[in-house]
Design an enzyme around this catalytic site. Structure first.
Site, PDB file in Angstrom:
ATOM      1  N   LYS A   1      92.144  69.691  -0.986  1.00  0.00           N
ATOM      2  CA  LYS A   1      92.791  69.458   0.265  1.00  0.00           C
ATOM      3  C   LYS A   1      94.044  69.024  -0.183  1.00  0.00           C
ATOM      4  O   LYS A   1      94.537  67.773  -0.470  1.00  0.00           O
ATOM      5  CB  LYS A   1      92.105  68.356   1.067  1.00  0.00           C
ATOM      6  CG  LYS A   1      92.691  68.114   2.479  1.00  0.00           C
ATOM      7  CD  LYS A   1      92.157  67.088   3.121  1.00  0.00           C
ATOM      8  CE  LYS A   1      92.769  66.677   4.669  1.00  0.00           C
ATOM      9  NZ  LYS A   1      93.282  67.793   5.377  1.00  0.00           N
TER      10      LYS A   1
ATOM     11  N   HIS B   1      90.506  62.799  -0.047  1.00  0.00           N
ATOM     12  CA  HIS B   1      89.543  63.890   0.105  1.00  0.00           C
ATOM     13  C   HIS B   1      89.488  64.709  -1.523  1.00  0.00           C
ATOM     14  O   HIS B   1      90.064  64.541  -2.390  1.00  0.00           O
ATOM     15  CB  HIS B   1      90.297  64.976   0.961  1.00  0.00           C
ATOM     16  CG  HIS B   1      90.344  64.233   2.569  1.00  0.00           C
ATOM     17  ND1 HIS B   1      91.145  63.271   2.815  1.00  0.00           N
ATOM     18  CD2 HIS B   1      89.516  64.563   3.613  1.00  0.00           C
ATOM     19  CE1 HIS B   1      90.972  62.886   4.137  1.00  0.00           C
ATOM     20  NE2 HIS B   1      90.228  63.628   4.763  1.00  0.00           N
TER      21      HIS B   1
END
Length: 288
Positions: free
Chosen positions: A175, A171
């Site tokens: 994140k 990601h």
């Protein structure tokens, strides 16, 4: 849970979505998706640091930072918009405190933010009897895959006993927590007999590695979700590979708005059930 489209349309016309935090990319995407579906977006947003107003679509949003009296802000918003609903895309550390704020003021919400103490979150909402959709994954198609894996886990316990599992998720670097979707899929594989712990999930957050190893397009380094689950038999002669790769945030924004539409319909129908997950949203049909 299924209701007529007329019921959903009537619900949508009265509700206003308070998107926290429109300053973020996910919040912006949700606000845009909501307006595209004819759902009203409040001209306010709770945020962290002090920010200047931001225009999203046809709405200019005023921010209330951490220095504000949030109880007073929520009271003001509820008075201005009697049918207020919150969409939460903030940060993991704020999940529980934000939920407590929404519960305190009786404002239904859709929690798209991952992380936090999920057991406490669900317990607090259940105890309060507040309408909410809580899910670590809002992309409808990914949720359908997740549901299929759960069915496999429930239906075929031990099917992959002895197999080794390797899970990699990539990601955007912002994140900080492990993917909730990856955790859910791992739980299904555990039900099928695989010995694997959540701590073994490999998180890839380095941009260079994301491009060279995960093959993430450079233009999507700041917004993507690439997941790979690889199972290998004890003798190494059988290999299963499951993969789902998402670029951008559209799939999550659209699913989040559909979750809000479902919740509106459930509230209008006076549903006794008040806490929902995304699988239940998919089954309801209360979407556009």
């Amino acid at each position: 849970m299924r209701h007529s489209n007329l019921r959903v349309e009537a619900a949508v016309s009265d509700y206003v979505l308070l998107v926290n935090d429109v300053a973020g990319k996910m919040g912006t995407a949700v606000a845009e998706a909501a307006q595209a579906k004819g759902v009203k977006v409040a001209p306010y947003s709770l945020t962290g640091p002090k920010r200047e107003p931001k225009t999203v679509g046809d709405v200019t949003v005023e921010f209330f930072d951490m220095s504000c009296d949030r109880d007073a802000v929520m009271q003001r918003m509820k008075k201005e918009f009697p049918k207020l609903m919150v969409i939460d895309y903030t940060i993991p550390d704020c999940v529980n405190s934000n939920a407590e704020l929404y519960i305190k003021h009786g404002v239904p919400f859709v929690m798209g933010t991952t992380g936090g103490d999920r057991v406490k979150l669900l317990a607090d909402v259940e105890k309060a009897g507040l309408y909410a959709v809580i899910a670590p994954q809002m992309g409808k198609q990914v949720v359908a895959f997740q549901a299929a894996m759960k069915i496999m886990g429930d239906s075929f316990p031990g099917a992959f006993t002895g197999y080794t599992l390797k899970v990699t998720e990539s990601h955007q670097s912002s994140k900080v927590d492990t993917s909730g979707t990856a955790k859910a899929i791992v739980a299904s594989f555990q039900d099928m007999g695989v010995e694997f712990e959540e701590s073994q999930i490999e998180m890839v957050r380095d941009p260079v590695e994301q491009v060279e190893r995960m093959h993430v397009p450079e233009e999507h380094l700041l917004g993507h979700a690439y997941h790979t689950y690889q199972l290998t038999s004890p003798d190494g002669e059988v290999n299963f590979k499951f993969e789902h790769n998402v670029c951008g945030r559209g799939i999550y924004a659209q699913g989040t708005v559909d979750a809000a539409l479902c919740l509106m319909a459930q509230m209008e129908a006076g549903s006794e059930k008040k806490l929902f997950n995304m699988i239940e949203v998919l089954k309801s049909g209360d979407m556009r």
